[in-house]
Design a protein around this motif. Structure first.
Motif, mmCIF file in Angstrom:
data_model
loop_
_atom_site.group_PDB
_atom_site.id
_atom_site.type_symbol
_atom_site.label_atom_id
_atom_site.label_comp_id
_atom_site.label_asym_id
_atom_site.label_seq_id
_atom_site.Cartn_x
_atom_site.Cartn_y
_atom_site.Cartn_z
ATOM 1 N N GLU A 132 -4.041 34.352 8.307
ATOM 2 C CA GLU A 132 -5.466 34.596 8.084
ATOM 3 C C GLU A 132 -5.245 34.619 6.521
ATOM 4 O O GLU A 132 -7.038 34.568 5.586
ATOM 5 N N ALA A 133 -4.362 34.984 5.580
ATOM 6 C CA ALA A 133 -4.298 34.172 3.980
ATOM 7 C C ALA A 133 -5.180 33.206 3.260
ATOM 8 O O ALA A 133 -5.674 32.431 3.144
ATOM 9 N N MET A 134 -4.854 31.931 4.756
ATOM 10 C CA MET A 134 -5.353 30.678 4.853
ATOM 11 C C MET A 134 -6.856 30.651 5.636
ATOM 12 O O MET A 134 -7.667 29.944 4.798
ATOM 13 N N LEU A 135 -7.265 31.584 6.520
ATOM 14 C CA LEU A 135 -8.763 31.362 6.496
ATOM 15 C C LEU A 135 -9.338 32.290 5.223
ATOM 16 O O LEU A 135 -10.184 31.892 4.746
ATOM 17 N N GLN A 136 -8.600 33.030 4.643
ATOM 18 C CA GLN A 136 -9.284 33.479 3.787
ATOM 19 C C GLN A 136 -10.073 32.868 3.206
ATOM 20 O O GLN A 136 -10.373 32.793 1.839
ATOM 21 N N SER A 137 -8.466 31.440 2.543
ATOM 22 C CA SER A 137 -9.136 30.865 1.689
ATOM 23 C C SER A 137 -9.698 29.667 1.855
ATOM 24 O O SER A 137 -9.644 28.776 0.946
ATOM 25 N N GLY A 138 -9.723 29.722 2.932
ATOM 26 C CA GLY A 138 -10.972 28.885 3.128
ATOM 27 C C GLY A 138 -10.775 27.634 4.396
ATOM 28 O O GLY A 138 -11.125 26.470 4.516
ATOM 29 N N ALA A 139 -9.171 27.901 4.552
ATOM 30 C CA ALA A 139 -8.860 26.756 5.854
ATOM 31 C C ALA A 139 -9.745 27.262 7.171
ATOM 32 O O ALA A 139 -10.215 28.091 7.765
ATOM 33 N N SER A 140 -9.920 26.033 8.162
ATOM 34 C CA SER A 140 -10.448 26.320 8.850
ATOM 35 C C SER A 140 -9.533 26.817 10.405
ATOM 36 O O SER A 140 -8.744 26.424 10.236
ATOM 37 N N GLU A 141 -10.073 26.978 10.938
ATOM 38 C CA GLU A 141 -9.223 27.774 12.640
ATOM 39 C C GLU A 141 -7.608 26.902 12.933
ATOM 40 O O GLU A 141 -7.210 27.092 12.934
ATOM 41 N N GLY A 142 -8.463 25.584 12.613
ATOM 42 C CA GLY A 142 -7.921 24.922 13.333
ATOM 43 C C GLY A 142 -6.313 24.311 12.186
ATOM 44 O O GLY A 142 -5.144 24.108 13.150
ATOM 45 N N LEU A 188 0.986 -1.285 0.095
ATOM 46 C CA LEU A 188 -0.112 -0.146 -0.212
ATOM 47 C C LEU A 188 0.583 1.653 -0.059
ATOM 48 O O LEU A 188 2.234 1.737 0.809
ATOM 49 N N PHE A 189 0.539 2.369 -0.746
ATOM 50 C CA PHE A 189 0.581 3.331 -1.195
ATOM 51 C C PHE A 189 -0.156 4.167 -0.469
ATOM 52 O O PHE A 189 -0.697 4.449 -0.752
ATOM 53 N N TRP A 190 0.314 4.708 0.544
ATOM 54 C CA TRP A 190 -0.611 5.880 1.917
ATOM 55 C C TRP A 190 -0.044 7.388 1.196
ATOM 56 O O TRP A 190 1.219 7.358 2.318
ATOM 57 N N LEU A 191 -0.892 7.901 1.427
ATOM 58 C CA LEU A 191 -0.481 9.890 1.096
ATOM 59 C C LEU A 191 -1.743 10.179 1.685
ATOM 60 O O LEU A 191 -2.883 10.019 0.974
ATOM 61 N N VAL A 192 -2.071 10.789 2.948
ATOM 62 C CA VAL A 192 -3.946 11.615 3.227
ATOM 63 C C VAL A 192 -3.268 13.404 2.519
ATOM 64 O O VAL A 192 -1.877 13.659 2.323
ATOM 65 N N PRO A 193 -4.236 13.210 1.799
ATOM 66 C CA PRO A 193 -4.070 14.513 1.248
ATOM 67 C C PRO A 193 -4.382 15.746 2.614
ATOM 68 O O PRO A 193 -5.144 15.321 3.417
ATOM 69 N N SER A 194 -4.202 16.825 1.813
ATOM 70 C CA SER A 194 -4.163 17.992 2.575
ATOM 71 C C SER A 194 -5.763 18.416 2.622
ATOM 72 O O SER A 194 -6.283 18.137 1.750
ATOM 73 N N ASP A 195 -5.881 18.766 3.743
ATOM 74 C CA ASP A 195 -7.928 18.817 4.113
ATOM 75 C C ASP A 195 -7.617 20.939 4.868
ATOM 76 O O ASP A 195 -8.372 20.561 5.447
ATOM 77 N N PRO A 196 -7.476 21.425 3.768
ATOM 78 C CA PRO A 196 -7.665 22.938 4.771
ATOM 79 C C PRO A 196 -9.113 23.355 5.854
ATOM 80 O O PRO A 196 -9.569 23.707 6.627
ATOM 81 N N ALA A 197 -10.163 22.789 4.880
ATOM 82 C CA ALA A 197 -11.625 22.297 5.457
ATOM 83 C C ALA A 197 -11.338 21.862 6.692
ATOM 84 O O ALA A 197 -12.551 21.452 8.083
ATOM 85 N N ALA A 235 -5.101 25.979 10.338
ATOM 86 C CA ALA A 235 -4.747 27.490 9.981
ATOM 87 C C ALA A 235 -3.965 27.459 11.499
ATOM 88 O O ALA A 235 -2.869 27.227 10.902
ATOM 89 N N LEU A 236 -3.549 27.315 12.285
ATOM 90 C CA LEU A 236 -3.607 26.834 13.215
ATOM 91 C C LEU A 236 -2.479 26.105 13.544
ATOM 92 O O LEU A 236 -0.855 26.348 13.680
#
Ligand SMILES: NC(=O)c1ccc[n+]([C@@H]2O[C@H](COP(=O)([O-])OP(=O)(O)OC[C@H]3O[C@@H](n4cnc5c(N)ncnc54)[C@H](OP(=O)(O)O)[C@@H]3O)[C@@H](O)[C@H]2O)c1
Length: 289
Positions: free
Chosen positions: A236-246, A67-76, A248-249
């Protein structure tokens, strides 16, 4: 049978192409199989769905050994724990009763770092959960991917700038996704290794962002300047582009740790250099062309 996750992503595409070339049987898990190249659709098994989901994984793991395992980034996602560990929980539940003996996963540098380094620490906790299933497990512990600058390709092209919350003089490590894919494929095809391994993927050089900007200038043919921004601006840029507070932190926690030397904790051995030989100029010439 080799199962490949995230086959439409940057690293996953390259892994899939190389496994296809090897002639070994493979199966990809894709949310949208129409995005797969024709040759992959013709030559590989396809399981439609997300590798987060138990039912999708049950179908994908059937008869598979690697298995090749890659977790996608999930800004939300709520936070990094949910994005990495939560995402991988179904896999961790299914691996012990599956026929999968070897897992190669994409992870991050930072094991042993004293503070919570956001995404990096969550990736490492994901590794710990998956390796506890008893499979042979290789985590490719990546420094920052060179491909991060592609997210700012428009700004590089249009305004000749790219920005980051790091001191312009700070030297950081960057690794080419191409090298990460190549080592992943080598480990997936070679079933002779066993146990639990962390493979540092740290690239051949340490670069300041000013140096990277100079290299990019030469590659794209116009001046590119590095602009240092604050952590607050980054968040702030991350939040503006739709990332959750968690999330972005978590990004800020990781970047602070990188600025404090997180990626430098791995000692660069001759083997590490051989594993990630692609320098930033070579990578940029290929990708910015
Ligand atoms: N950036 C860094 O500096 C750095 C450093 C260390 C480690 N890493 C790790 O490197 C990895 C990123 O690799 P990459 O650049 O190759 O990724 P990428 O190009 O962003 O690809 C992400 C893949 O995940 C798929 N995907 C997105 N959301 C999904 C979901 N909910 N369920 C299933 N699949 C989903 C996407 O395909 P579809 O949209 O077609 O479904 C795509 O194939 C991450 O695991 C990250 O933690 C990154």
């Amino acid at each position: 049978m080799i199962v490949i996750t995230a086959p439409t992503g940057d690293i996953g595409t390259q892994v899939t192409e190389q496994i296809l070339t090897s002639g070994k049987p493979f199966r990809v898990i894709a949310r949208d199989p129409s995005r797969l190249p024709t040759q992959i659709k013709e030559c590989g098994d396809i399981v439609e769905g997300s590798h987060r989901d138990r039912e999708t994984l049950e179908r994908a793991f059937d008869g598979a050994t690697r298995l090749f395992w890659l977790v996608p980034s999930d800004p939300a996602a709520t936070d990094a724990e949910a994005a990495y560990v939560g995402f991988s929980e179904a896999a961790a539940q299914l691996l012990p009763s599956s026929g999968i003996t070897h897992v190669v996963s994409i992870s991050a540098l930072g094991r042993g770092w004293p503070d919570d380094a956001g995404h990096a620490s969550a990736s490492i906790r994901m590794d710990d959960m998956l390796k506890a299933t008893g499979v042979n497990y290789a985590a490719l512990a990546c420094a920052s991917l060179m491909s991060n600058v592609l997210r700012q390709a428009d700004s590089i092209r249009e305004t000749g700038t790219f920005c980051y919350p790091a001191n312009a003089d700070l030297k950081l490590r960057h690794v080419a996704p191409e090298d990460v894919a190549q080592v992943s494929v080598r480990l997936l095809l070679d079933g002779s290794w066993s146990g639990v391994h962390e493979v540092p993927m740290i690239g051949p050089e340490e670069l300041t962002f000013i140096r990277m900007a100079r290299i990019l200038s030469g590659v794209v043919g116009h001046a590119v300047n590095y602009v240092e921004i604050s952590m607050a601006e980054m968040k702030e840029a991350m939040l503006q582009s739709g990332a959750s507070e968690g999330m972005a932190l978590a990004m800020i926690e990781m970047l602070k740790a990188k600025n404090a030397g997180l990626d430098q904790t791995a000692v660069r051995t001759a083997e590490d250099i051989a594993n990630s030989p692609t320098n930033f100029r070579t990578w940029a010439e290929k990708r910015f062309a």
